[in-house]
Design an enzyme around this catalytic site. Structure first.
Site, PDB file in Angstrom:
ATOM      1  N   TYR A 134       0.832  -1.190   0.000  1.00  0.00           N
ATOM      2  CA  TYR A 134       0.000   0.000   0.000  1.00  0.00           C
ATOM      3  C   TYR A 134       0.878   1.255   0.000  1.00  0.00           C
ATOM      4  O   TYR A 134       1.939   1.285   0.629  1.00  0.00           O
ATOM      5  CB  TYR A 134      -0.912  -0.024   1.226  1.00  0.00           C
ATOM      6  CG  TYR A 134      -1.622   1.278   1.498  1.00  0.00           C
ATOM      7  CD1 TYR A 134      -2.509   1.815   0.572  1.00  0.00           C
ATOM      8  CD2 TYR A 134      -1.403   1.970   2.686  1.00  0.00           C
ATOM      9  CE1 TYR A 134      -3.157   3.017   0.820  1.00  0.00           C
ATOM     10  CE2 TYR A 134      -2.052   3.168   2.942  1.00  0.00           C
ATOM     11  CZ  TYR A 134      -2.921   3.691   1.999  1.00  0.00           C
ATOM     12  OH  TYR A 134      -3.550   4.884   2.252  1.00  0.00           O
ATOM     13  N   LYS A 243     -11.553  -1.386   5.991  1.00  0.00           N
ATOM     14  CA  LYS A 243     -11.962  -2.079   4.774  1.00  0.00           C
ATOM     15  C   LYS A 243     -13.024  -3.141   5.076  1.00  0.00           C
ATOM     16  O   LYS A 243     -14.078  -2.818   5.592  1.00  0.00           O
ATOM     17  CB  LYS A 243     -10.734  -2.671   4.092  1.00  0.00           C
ATOM     18  CG  LYS A 243      -9.549  -1.687   3.938  1.00  0.00           C
ATOM     19  CD  LYS A 243      -9.927  -0.414   3.207  1.00  0.00           C
ATOM     20  CE  LYS A 243      -8.724   0.432   2.805  1.00  0.00           C
ATOM     21  NZ  LYS A 243      -8.010   1.056   3.916  1.00  0.00           N
TER      22      LYS A 243
END
Length: 430
Positions: A134, A243
């Site tokens: 990420y 998420k």
């Protein structure tokens, strides 16, 4: 007999072990301790009242490691930076999914990542990490850790020991290898890392340098339902709870699970750094845990149909979907063993053309939202090269296959035919 919280952490009915999705409905919580409330109240308090001065002393001694807990003793409530009833119940339930001894929650996914790293890295150390990761993690490792005397060596995800072993050898020349950090599946390419291999090399390093590196894994893409890294070699498993776990695009939080002794330093750093999750966010995540399996299953079913549609589309050159791995691919065996053959619902695909073509697709979406993040009930799409991975040097992105023609989609739980219709008209813009 006075009941303790342990009495409400039941994992078995007789010899039958309860599944996590059932335990999410009440594990670690006694309604009778909260006026019979079926769901835990939100404990919006900064501090907690002690029954006596001796109780306060005992609580602090245990919290700060001045003594070992007596048999059956649990930490008392002191201050919400240290512990809070909502977070304790949430962390108990989060740990269940991977059968971990200890769970911790944080104010964001990056708070979880950075706190775990600070707990185990010291000036002069080296972190070996997979790539891609990420963009925020990449920035932390590449730009912030070096200011504290911590160097890094990367290896490319993809299941090949030929990339990790040389990285380990290079790192050994730079200093003490303290952490092997992985993100698997990788964001956004879905490349995989063999955690068994990471564990074995960490064990070998421990014998060579007298200090075994901690294997940390970001499990956001598939976990905790489809992949359980603790059983495959990871020591600490990290999540952006924002998420899939929270799953409604309305909170920001992070989590980490592992063995109690491994998580103890992380808990200590969290207390001092103040990176804990807040009680209201924790309460919202507990709500979401109850539907986690349903949401992730439905979005994964939708994702497979969308991936199959994109694979056959004339304006799509490649679909980075785990369900399309061929047996000849080094990642295939990892996928079958480590992920149980579950492909999840976030993947990338490459369109024919350049950035302009990719942007046209994004700008013509109707139902699917143009936004970063993933794992919510709604479908989202973004452009990794220019957005989530913007801070990663362009040459690194291109080397790792993150190109200007790549789009990432997080598939939600809408009607899949509607989503395909939206993609079809958006792709017509190219």
């Amino acid at each position: 007999m006075t009941k303790t919280r342990k009495d409400f952490r039941r994992k078995f009915i007789g010899n039958h072990r309860l599944s996590p999705e059932s335990q999410m409905m009440g594990y670690g919580y006694d309604p009778m301790l909260s006026e019979g409330a079926l769901k835990p109240p939100v404990f919006m308090t900064s501090t907690f009242v002690f029954e006596s001065a001796k109780a306060g002393k005992d609580f602090f001694e245990l919290a700060y490691g001045k003594r070992q807990a007596a048999e059956g003793e649990e930490p008392g409530l002191i201050y919400s930076r240290i512990n809070n009833p909502d977070l304790e119940v949430l962390e108990d339930r989060l740990a269940l999914w991977e059968d971990a001894e200890k769970g911790l929650t944080f104010s964001s996914g990056m708070a979880a990542i950075s706190t775990c790293l600070w707990a185990y890295l010291r000036p002069g150390d080296v972190i070996v990490h997979s790539a891609p990761v990420y963009g925020g993690t990449e920035y932390l490792i590449r730009n912030i850790l070096p200011a504290f005397g911590i160097q890094s060596v990367e290896f490319e995800a993809g299941g090949d020991e030929a990339t990790l072993a040389p990285a380990i050898e290079q790192a050994k020349k730079l200093g003490r290898v303290a952490v092997i950090y992985t993100e698997t599946p990788a964001n956004p390419t879905n490349d995989l890392v063999d955690l068994h291999m990471c564990r074995d090399l960490a064990d070998k390093l421990g014998e060579e340098q007298g200090h075994r590196p901690v294997v940390m894994t970001d499990n956001t893409f598939l976990g905790p339902l489809w992949q359980k890294p603790l059983s495959h070699g990871a020591d600490i498993v990290i999540y952006s709870l924002t998420k899939y776990v929270a799953g409604h695009s309305d909170v920001v939080a992070g989590g980490a699970v592992g063995a109690a002794d491994v998580m103890a330093p992380v808990a200590g750093f969290r207390t001092i750094l103040g990176t804990m999750c807040d009680p209201h966010t924790g309460w919202l995540i507990m709500r979401s845990l109850e539907t986690l399996k349903i949401r992730m299953t439905e979005s994964a079913n939708n994702a497979r149909k969308i991936a199959e549609y994109l694979r056959d589309h004339p304006k799509v050159s490649k679909v980075h979907y785990l369900g399309f791995l061929e047996e000849s691919d080094p990642c295939y065996s990892i996928f079958q063993e480590q992920c149980g053959g579950a492909a999840g619902s976030t993947f990338a695909f490459d369109v024919d053309g350049d950035e302009a073509a990719a942007f046209r697709v994004l700008d013509n979406l109707s139902i699917i939202k143009l936004a970063v993040s993933l794992g919510g009930t709604e479908s989202l799409m973004e452009h990794p090269f220019a957005m989530t991975h913007s801070d990663v040097p362009d040459d690194v992105k291109n080397r790792l296959g993150i190109t200007e023609s790549m789009l990432r989609i997080s598939v939600g739980i809408e009607n899949v035919d509607d989503l395909i219709a939206d993609l079809s008209q958006a792709l017509d813009s190219i």
